[in-house]
Write a protein that holds these residues in place. Sequence first.
Motif, short mmCIF file in Angstrom:
data_model
loop_
_atom_site.label_atom_id
_atom_site.label_comp_id
_atom_site.label_asym_id
_atom_site.label_seq_id
_atom_site.Cartn_x
_atom_site.Cartn_y
_atom_site.Cartn_z
N ALA A 116 1.27 -3.42 1.60
CA ALA A 116 0.70 -4.67 1.41
C ALA A 116 0.37 -4.58 3.05
CB ALA A 116 1.78 -5.48 1.23
N ASN A 117 0.36 -4.28 3.41
CA ASN A 117 0.08 -4.43 5.53
C ASN A 117 -1.48 -3.13 5.94
OD1 ASN A 117 -0.21 -5.71 7.76
ND2 ASN A 117 1.37 -3.32 8.79
N LYS A 118 -0.88 -1.92 4.78
CA LYS A 118 -1.32 -1.42 5.20
C LYS A 118 -3.18 -1.94 4.45
CE LYS A 118 1.08 3.04 5.46
NZ LYS A 118 1.62 3.78 5.00
N ILE A 119 -3.42 -2.49 3.27
CA ILE A 119 -4.01 -2.66 2.24
C ILE A 119 -4.71 -3.74 2.78
CG2 ILE A 119 -4.19 -3.76 0.16
CD1 ILE A 119 -2.07 -1.93 -0.74
N THR A 120 -4.28 -4.86 3.33
CA THR A 120 -4.09 -5.80 4.22
C THR A 120 -5.65 -5.48 5.30
OG1 THR A 120 -2.54 -7.15 3.59
CG2 THR A 120 -4.31 -7.77 5.49
N LYS A 121 -4.62 -4.73 6.09
CA LYS A 121 -5.75 -3.95 7.06
C LYS A 121 -7.25 -3.07 6.83
CE LYS A 121 -2.08 -3.86 10.57
NZ LYS A 121 -0.91 -2.36 11.35
N ILE A 122 -6.85 -3.18 5.64
CA ILE A 122 -8.62 -2.26 4.66
C ILE A 122 -9.01 -3.27 4.33
CG2 ILE A 122 -8.67 -0.12 3.36
CD1 ILE A 122 -6.38 0.79 3.34
#
Length: 62
Positions: A37-43
């Motif tokens: 979820a953190n990766k998706i948010t950063k993207i």
Amino acid sequence: MQQLQNLQKQKIQDNNLEKLEQETFYLEEEIKRLKQANKITKIRIERKNLELQKYWLKELGF
């Protein structure tokens, strides 16, 4: 009698160990989920930043 108490203690310890293993597995899976979820948010944030840069470059005539 002592033997029965030892068996009961061992069973309790085994149950506690099993519960700890289940909780550890759950927490490991939750960590994986949160990292994804953190990766998706950063993207998404990076994409928005790029859109803003593109907008301002266009507005400033570059």
